[in-house]
Scaffold this active site. Structure first.
Site, PDB file in Angstrom:
ATOM      1  N   THR A  83      -4.140   4.730  -1.181  1.00 47.05           N
ATOM      2  CA  THR A  83      -5.197   5.169  -0.267  1.00 47.05           C
ATOM      3  C   THR A  83      -5.866   6.449  -0.790  1.00 47.05           C
ATOM      4  OG1 THR A  83      -3.740   6.469   1.126  1.00 47.05           O
ATOM      5  CG2 THR A  83      -4.016   4.149   1.714  1.00 47.05           C
ATOM      6  N   TYR A  84      -6.953   6.802  -0.106  1.00 45.09           N
ATOM      7  CA  TYR A  84      -7.779   7.942  -0.505  1.00 45.09           C
ATOM      8  C   TYR A  84      -7.761   8.930   0.650  1.00 45.09           C
ATOM      9  CZ  TYR A  84     -11.914   9.981  -2.813  1.00 45.09           C
ATOM     10  OH  TYR A  84     -12.800  10.786  -3.485  1.00 45.09           O
TER      11      TYR A  84
ATOM     12  N   ASP B 127     -13.295   7.729   7.901  1.00 41.33           N
ATOM     13  CA  ASP B 127     -13.524   8.134   9.294  1.00 41.33           C
ATOM     14  C   ASP B 127     -14.483   9.309   9.342  1.00 41.33           C
ATOM     15  OD1 ASP B 127     -11.984   6.267  10.673  1.00 41.33           O
ATOM     16  OD2 ASP B 127     -10.136   7.359  10.205  1.00 41.33           O
TER      17      ASP B 127
ATOM     18  N   GLN C 144      -7.236  -4.406   8.900  1.00 39.33           N
ATOM     19  CA  GLN C 144      -6.495  -3.402   9.658  1.00 39.33           C
ATOM     20  C   GLN C 144      -5.212  -4.072  10.133  1.00 39.33           C
ATOM     21  OE1 GLN C 144      -5.619  -0.503  10.468  1.00 39.33           O
ATOM     22  NE2 GLN C 144      -7.448   0.245  11.522  1.00 39.33           N
TER      23      GLN C 144
ATOM     24  N   GLU D  23       0.850  -1.202   0.000  1.00 38.12           N
ATOM     25  CA  GLU D  23       0.000   0.000   0.000  1.00 38.12           C
ATOM     26  C   GLU D  23       0.882   1.248   0.000  1.00 38.12           C
ATOM     27  OE1 GLU D  23      -3.512   0.557   2.768  1.00 38.12           O
ATOM     28  OE2 GLU D  23      -2.193   2.130   3.529  1.00 38.12           O
TER      29      GLU D  23
END
Ligand code: FAD
Length: 286
Positions: free
Chosen positions: A48-49, A109, A174, A17
């Site tokens: 990732t974003y 989140d 995770q 990643e």
């Protein structure tokens, strides 16, 4: 290539990643680091974003560079809770136009001020929508120690099942530092009929203060054996890096020995760390 086909081959795989830059001036250095990691020929790489979606273009651009220039299957993350439906469709349209076939569908989140766009509440809604949008292979997140907002692990696993039923093809965990937590989680989700491939998220820790902060936010437990490394080597960056890479390598070897074939490494955009892990596993993951 679709990641479900890669993970379905029944042999150990390693993927990495990376995260996109926050500003335009860091774009080239992040892209260079990502392409250097791509040279290790991982099974795929994820991008990732940024929370809130303000840097979505960089996610698409880095994923596209990995595919076109790096020759690697790319997985673009996409979050929804701070996005409108229109924005989600715009990003999906771009991914499709650039030939990126894999999306990791996330809620994201909840921002500290609690303000969210109102089109999506949960990742399962996004997954359903991506399914309808087009021919993507869809991944989702899962939490061996339970998601921080979830009081009971059984509820969290029930919600994970909803994501699989909505159409996700694989899940990525995770980070965790105790493999027994993953083995227990796998037992519990298989028992609930969740049978999609699970990629184990491994974080090679090279920075003491950073990991303490991340673990506080994500609720990840640090086992005593790992805390001892932080205490002994945490103030010596070179020693911490060596110990962190060794710990991650050992975790990965134990996972593969126990039949967990999909290993996803949180590279933190560090080609040297990725390369050392890859090298440590050269005869284990061919
Ligand atoms: P969901 O699956 O929607 O779950 C969120 C919470 O809601 C959980 O507690 C769940 O149990 C609960 N829930 C789900 N459905 C229901 C329901 N129907 N009713 C009641 N409760 C429900 N964040 C980023 O901003 N960008 C990234 O690129 C990114 N990549 C990640 C990659 C991985 C592998 C992981 C594990 C996390 C990543 N995150 C990322 C963080 C993630 O966005 C947060 O953990 C977020 O808080 C939850 O996202 P989710 O997709 O798991 O949410």
């Amino acid at each position: 290539m679709k990641i479900r086909d890669i993970l379905g081959q029944g042999r150990p795989t390693i993927s990495f990643e990376v995260f996109p830059p926050k500003t335009a001036e860091n774009y080239e250095s992040v892209k260079a680091a990502a392409l250097e990691i791509a040279r290790l020929k991982p099974a795929f790489m994820s991008v990732t974003y940024g929370a809130g979606g303000g840097t979505s273009q960089y996610t698409v651009d880095i994923a596209s560079a990995l595919k076109e220039q790096g020759g690697v299957t790319a997985l673009a993350h996409l979050t929804c809770v701070s996005s409108t439906r229109e924005k989600v469709h715009q990003v999906l349209g771009e991914l499709k136009a650039r030939g990126i076939e894999n999306v990791l569908a996330l809620r994201g989140d909840i921002p500290a001020d609690g303000r969210v766009a109102e089109d999506y509440r949960y990742a399962s809604e996004l997954i359903r929508e991506i399914r309808e949008f087009g021919d993507f292979c869809i991944g989702a997140a899962c939490y061996p120690e339970g998601h921080v907002e979830s009081d009971r692990k059984t509820d969290d696993i029930r919600h994970l099942k909803e994501k699989v039923e909505a159409g996700c093809d694989f899940v990525t965990t995770q980070m965790f530092f105790d493999n027994n937590i993953l083995y227990n989680f796998l037992y519990r989700i298989r028992e609930q009929g969740i049978s999609v491939p699970v990629a184990a998220g491994i974080m090679p820790v090279t920075n003491k203060s950073q990991i303490k902060r991340i673990c506080q936010m994500s609720g990840t437990e640090l086992p005593a054996r790992f805390k001892a490394l932080l205490d002994r080597f945490g103030d010596d960056p070179a020693a911490m890096k060596q110990a962190g890479i060794a710990y991650a390598t050992e975790q990965i070897i134990d996972l593969i020995a126990n039949g967990v074939d999909a290993i996803h490494v949180y590279s933190m955009n560090k080609p040297e760390v990725a390369a050392r892990i890859r090298e440590n596993l050269s005869d284990i993951i061919k």
